[in-house]
Design a protein around this motif. Structure first.
Motif, PDB file in Angstrom:
ATOM      1  N   CYS A   6       0.860  -1.175   0.000  1.00 39.23           N
ATOM      2  CA  CYS A   6       0.000   0.000   0.000  1.00 39.23           C
ATOM      3  C   CYS A   6       0.903   1.234   0.000  1.00 39.23           C
ATOM      4  CB  CYS A   6      -0.889  -0.025   1.238  1.00 39.23           C
ATOM      5  SG  CYS A   6      -2.252   1.113   1.142  1.00 39.23           S
ATOM      6  N   PRO A   7       0.870   2.012  -1.070  1.00 39.12           N
ATOM      7  CA  PRO A   7       1.749   3.182  -1.137  1.00 39.12           C
ATOM      8  C   PRO A   7       1.440   4.194  -0.036  1.00 39.12           C
ATOM      9  CG  PRO A   7       0.686   2.767  -3.258  1.00 39.12           C
ATOM     10  CD  PRO A   7       0.040   1.870  -2.252  1.00 39.12           C
ATOM     11  N   LEU A   8       2.487   4.748   0.533  1.00 35.78           N
ATOM     12  CA  LEU A   8       2.338   5.839   1.487  1.00 35.78           C
ATOM     13  C   LEU A   8       2.368   7.149   0.713  1.00 35.78           C
ATOM     14  CD1 LEU A   8       4.741   4.617   4.304  1.00 35.78           C
ATOM     15  CD2 LEU A   8       2.245   4.604   4.329  1.00 35.78           C
ATOM     16  N   ALA A   9       1.742   8.160   1.276  1.00 37.88           N
ATOM     17  CA  ALA A   9       1.697   9.464   0.609  1.00 37.88           C
ATOM     18  C   ALA A   9       1.781  10.571   1.648  1.00 37.88           C
ATOM     19  CB  ALA A   9       0.391   9.606  -0.184  1.00 37.88           C
ATOM     20  N   TRP A  10       2.392  11.663   1.244  1.00 38.88           N
ATOM     21  CA  TRP A  10       2.310  12.891   2.026  1.00 38.88           C
ATOM     22  C   TRP A  10       0.921  13.443   1.766  1.00 38.88           C
ATOM     23  CZ3 TRP A  10       6.076  13.900   5.347  1.00 38.88           C
ATOM     24  CH2 TRP A  10       7.339  13.365   5.110  1.00 38.88           C
ATOM     25  N   ILE A  11       0.199  13.792   2.803  1.00 39.16           N
ATOM     26  CA  ILE A  11      -1.181  14.259   2.651  1.00 39.16           C
ATOM     27  C   ILE A  11      -1.325  15.596   3.361  1.00 39.16           C
ATOM     28  CG2 ILE A  11      -3.598  13.752   3.183  1.00 39.16           C
ATOM     29  CD1 ILE A  11      -2.852  10.761   2.931  1.00 39.16           C
ATOM     30  N   ALA A  12      -1.964  16.538   2.658  1.00 35.54           N
ATOM     31  CA  ALA A  12      -2.110  17.891   3.198  1.00 35.54           C
ATOM     32  C   ALA A  12      -3.426  18.500   2.745  1.00 35.54           C
ATOM     33  CB  ALA A  12      -0.950  18.771   2.731  1.00 35.54           C
ATOM     34  N   ARG A  42       9.021   6.861   9.293  1.00 43.07           N
ATOM     35  CA  ARG A  42       9.272   6.946   7.848  1.00 43.07           C
ATOM     36  C   ARG A  42       9.316   8.406   7.404  1.00 43.07           C
ATOM     37  NH1 ARG A  42       7.905   3.202   3.592  1.00 43.07           N
ATOM     38  NH2 ARG A  42       8.121   1.670   5.252  1.00 43.07           N
ATOM     39  N   ALA A  43       8.380   9.219   7.878  1.00 42.03           N
ATOM     40  CA  ALA A  43       8.340  10.637   7.499  1.00 42.03           C
ATOM     41  C   ALA A  43       9.617  11.350   7.921  1.00 42.03           C
ATOM     42  CB  ALA A  43       7.117  11.315   8.127  1.00 42.03           C
ATOM     43  N   ILE A  44      10.014  11.145   9.159  1.00 43.39           N
ATOM     44  CA  ILE A  44      11.201  11.819   9.684  1.00 43.39           C
ATOM     45  C   ILE A  44      12.455  11.357   8.941  1.00 43.39           C
ATOM     46  CG2 ILE A  44      12.670  12.012  11.735  1.00 43.39           C
ATOM     47  CD1 ILE A  44       9.998  12.025  13.374  1.00 43.39           C
ATOM     48  N   ALA A  45      12.559  10.057   8.684  1.00 42.43           N
ATOM     49  CA  ALA A  45      13.726   9.532   7.963  1.00 42.43           C
ATOM     50  C   ALA A  45      13.800  10.111   6.551  1.00 42.43           C
ATOM     51  CB  ALA A  45      13.677   8.007   7.917  1.00 42.43           C
ATOM     52  N   ARG A  89      -5.519  16.191  -0.028  1.00 42.02           N
ATOM     53  CA  ARG A  89      -4.903  15.743  -1.274  1.00 42.02           C
ATOM     54  C   ARG A  89      -3.519  15.174  -0.996  1.00 42.02           C
ATOM     55  NH1 ARG A  89      -0.859  19.173  -2.005  1.00 42.02           N
ATOM     56  NH2 ARG A  89      -1.076  21.342  -1.462  1.00 42.02           N
ATOM     57  N   PRO A  90      -3.106  14.220  -1.827  1.00 38.30           N
ATOM     58  CA  PRO A  90      -1.711  13.791  -1.748  1.00 38.30           C
ATOM     59  C   PRO A  90      -0.819  14.975  -2.107  1.00 38.30           C
ATOM     60  CG  PRO A  90      -3.001  12.224  -3.005  1.00 38.30           C
ATOM     61  CD  PRO A  90      -3.865  13.436  -2.784  1.00 38.30           C
ATOM     62  N   ALA A  91       0.246  15.157  -1.367  1.00 36.71           N
ATOM     63  CA  ALA A  91       1.091  16.339  -1.541  1.00 36.71           C
ATOM     64  C   ALA A  91       2.513  15.955  -1.921  1.00 36.71           C
ATOM     65  CB  ALA A  91       1.080  17.162  -0.254  1.00 36.71           C
ATOM     66  N   GLY A  92       2.649  14.929  -2.716  1.00 36.43           N
ATOM     67  CA  GLY A  92       3.983  14.490  -3.126  1.00 36.43           C
ATOM     68  C   GLY A  92       4.553  15.388  -4.197  1.00 36.43           C
ATOM     69  N   LEU A  94       7.057  17.362  -4.513  1.00 35.38           N
ATOM     70  CA  LEU A  94       8.113  18.213  -3.972  1.00 35.38           C
ATOM     71  C   LEU A  94       8.854  17.544  -2.818  1.00 35.38           C
ATOM     72  CD1 LEU A  94       6.133  21.574  -3.845  1.00 35.38           C
ATOM     73  CD2 LEU A  94       7.829  20.886  -5.540  1.00 35.38           C
ATOM     74  N   LEU A  95       8.260  16.502  -2.277  1.00 33.67           N
ATOM     75  CA  LEU A  95       8.817  15.845  -1.093  1.00 33.67           C
ATOM     76  C   LEU A  95       9.335  14.457  -1.454  1.00 33.67           C
ATOM     77  CD1 LEU A  95       6.009  16.870   1.404  1.00 33.67           C
ATOM     78  CD2 LEU A  95       8.282  17.882   1.172  1.00 33.67           C
ATOM     79  N   PRO A  96      10.276  13.945  -0.676  1.00 34.81           N
ATOM     80  CA  PRO A  96      10.808  12.610  -0.978  1.00 34.81           C
ATOM     81  C   PRO A  96       9.719  11.539  -0.883  1.00 34.81           C
ATOM     82  CG  PRO A  96      11.663  13.429   1.124  1.00 34.81           C
ATOM     83  CD  PRO A  96      10.884  14.541   0.510  1.00 34.81           C
ATOM     84  N   ALA A  97       9.777  10.587  -1.797  1.00 32.57           N
ATOM     85  CA  ALA A  97       8.788   9.504  -1.820  1.00 32.57           C
ATOM     86  C   ALA A  97       8.905   8.674  -0.543  1.00 32.57           C
ATOM     87  CB  ALA A  97       9.001   8.629  -3.044  1.00 32.57           C
TER      88      ALA A  97
END
Length: 135
Positions: A6-12, A42-45, A89-92, A94-97
């Protein structure tokens, strides 16, 4: 057994201007569960590896609290898109996958007599997971 990834996503919230935060060098405001949390780690890393400053601005003990804080525009989070409120929305980009999260179903030896039920549960979970991923 492994049911899938299941893909993770930055969400904002759409109004959170991530580009402006990155350009200004201000820490990214993160909305997270408290430690220990796989997605928090994972986010912090990801951000540390990319040299992106961050700051935890809100901690919740419930997923509904995480979603509410992100909906209020307090910051962004890293989650799967499963159950993501419609106004986020997914906010990828600009940010690392952040990668993916493995979804597994494990059976103890004591549960072997229920293997047909466990197999059916695995099939249902795989179908549900695929349904979310196809959205």
């Amino acid at each position: 057994s492994r049911l899938g990834l299941c893909p993770l996503a930055w969400i904002a919230h759409p109004d959170l201007d991530i580009r402006a935060l990155l350009v200004s060098g201000e820490p990214l405001p993160l909305v997270m569960f408290d430690s220990p949390c796989l997605m928090r780690s994972r986010a912090i890393a990801c951000l540390d590896a990319a040299g992106i400053p961050w700051q935890v601005v809100f901690v919740s003990h419930s997923l509904s609290g995480i979603w509410a804080a992100v909906q209020a525009g307090l910051g962004l989070t890293i989650r799967t898109r499963i159950g993501m409120p419609g106004n986020l929305r997914p906010a990828g980009g600009l940010l690392p996958a952040p990668g993916s999260l493995a979804v597994s179903l494990r059976q103890t030896p004591r549960e072997e007599s229920h293997s047909a039920a466990v197999a059916l549960l695995g099939e249902l979970m795989t179908e549900a997971l695929q349904g979310w991923l196809d959205r």
